[in-house]
Design an enzyme around this catalytic site. Structure first.
Site, PDB file in Angstrom:
ATOM      1  N   THR A  43      20.142  27.190  17.621  1.00 61.25           N
ATOM      2  CA  THR A  43      21.320  26.420  18.003  1.00 61.25           C
ATOM      3  C   THR A  43      21.392  25.118  17.206  1.00 61.25           C
ATOM      4  OG1 THR A  43      20.031  25.427  19.800  1.00 61.25           O
ATOM      5  CG2 THR A  43      21.387  27.337  20.351  1.00 61.25           C
ATOM      6  N   THR A  91      21.283  36.820  20.008  1.00 62.74           N
ATOM      7  CA  THR A  91      20.245  37.773  20.412  1.00 62.74           C
ATOM      8  C   THR A  91      20.802  39.193  20.461  1.00 62.74           C
ATOM      9  OG1 THR A  91      19.158  36.054  21.713  1.00 62.74           O
ATOM     10  CG2 THR A  91      18.555  38.330  22.212  1.00 62.74           C
ATOM     11  N   ARG A 126      28.702  34.481  27.382  1.00 55.59           N
ATOM     12  CA  ARG A 126      27.678  34.336  28.426  1.00 55.59           C
ATOM     13  C   ARG A 126      28.252  33.634  29.651  1.00 55.59           C
ATOM     14  NH1 ARG A 126      22.530  31.377  26.458  1.00 55.59           N
ATOM     15  NH2 ARG A 126      22.222  33.368  25.362  1.00 55.59           N
TER      16      ARG A 126
END
Length: 344
Positions: free
Chosen positions: A162, A69, A222
């Site tokens: 994914t 993203t 992340r």
């Protein structure tokens, strides 16, 4: 969008949403890692700009949390284009996609996350939209049905997934700008990301504390940023140190509280290996048997737990089933020669 609106749309709370946006790189030089993708995308964007064309469609795939993203946001920022964001599950009907496409302005970027979850009928509408810039709409049913074509403004589709294997070949082939796989990060790259994030959050990290977060972060930015924020929260609530200064012990205590060990295994990962070793002598054992023993779904084991264990060399998938490696025995403190006998 105002902060109050963000808060209503996201149950993690306003602070986490704002933090995630703050930590997201806004320039190419701030985006650490994935050099091969950055180099290719930069050439793609520059060539399109020099020709006066919009960039071609791009697909990013790879495990969650690696920056798919973020890459889409960077492309939009670099090209100065407006980006509309949606996801595969959100586009339930053909009409939903038609509404999104017809409302795009010339040169806009449409970002579809988890594109593998698109309805097949919706997916077929994308083919002519991506290839020819037209939208085929069927009006009516049966013998009286007719097709009308609407011209769409030129746009760039950037998609992320994914599960690239679940995307049909016809759809994959239409990403003429490239299909790029994001790789896991090295501990050195993760350390640089944590260092940048700590500065943005105004947190002082000693080198040992930074390394502690990096080595437990499963090679994923992340996860690293999540651990950094939780360590900050732990320090603040327990008043172990100044909340803006994290030492090694504070970080280690915080991550231990999250049940994350020194190589990034969580309680579910360790339980998987413990049951495999203690109940099944290290295997081989079938997926269905392991799922029943853990009271977990087979898909959860295959897609969530096993990949990281295999990546670390703690687990092998063989034709006969799952097998714990010598490294798994050693990490959990079992003697591989004596099976279930725990080392003192």
């Amino acid at each position: 969008m105002s902060i109050s609106k963000i808060n209503k749309k996201n149950d993690r709370g306003t602070e986490d949403v704002v933090l995630d946006q703050t930590l997201r790189p806004t320039r190419w030089d701030e985006y650490i890692g994935q050099k091969h993708i950055k180099d290719n995308v930069k050439i793609l964007l520059r060539a399109a700009e020099e020709r006066g064309h919009i960039p071609e469609h791009i697909l990013f795939y790879g495990p969650p949390g690696l920056g798919k993203t973020t890459l889409a946001h960077l492309i939009a920022k670099e090209t100065g284009r407006q980006m509309k964001i949606t996801s595969g599950p959100a586009i339930e009907k053909v009409g939903d996609l038609a509404s999104i496409l017809t409302n795009l302005a010339p040169g806009d970027i449409l970002f579809i996350d988890e594109i593998h979850r698109l309805n097949k009928m919706v997916e077929e509408i994308l083919y002519p939209a991506m290839e020819s810039g037209v939208l085929d709409i069927i009006i009516g049913k049966g013998p009286s049905a007719r097709t009308i074509q609407l011209d769409l403004p030129p746009f760039t589709l950037i998609a992320a997934t994914t599960r690239v294997a679940l995307i049909s070949s016809p759809l994959r082939s239409r990403f003429s700008g490239g299909v790029f796989r994001l790789e896991f990060y090295s501990n050195e790259e993760i350390a640089k990301i944590i260092e940048r994030s700590s500065k943005l959050l105004n947190i002082a990290l000693v080198p040992d504390a930074l390394e502690e977060i990096a080595k437990r972060s499963r090679f994923t930015p992340r996860t690293a940023n999540y651990f950094l924020k939780r360590a900050r929260d732990f320090a603040q609530v327990n008043k172990k140190s100044d909340k803006k200064s994290l030492d090694h012990k504070t970080v280690k205590d915080a991550l231990n509280m999250l049940a994350v060990d020194d190589i990034g295994l969580n309680s579910s990962d360790r339980k998987f290996l413990e049951i495999l070793i203690e109940k099944f002598n290290g295997g081989p054992v079938g997926l269905k048997t392991m799922a029943a023993a853990l009271s977990e779904e087979e898909a959860t084991l295959e897609e969530v737990i096993e990949p990281y264990l295999i990546q670390l060399g703690l687990l092998e998938r063989t034709a006969r089933g799952r097998v714990a490696t010598k490294k798994a025995y050693e990490h959990l403190g079992f003697n591989p020669k004596e099976g279930q006998e725990k080392l003192l």
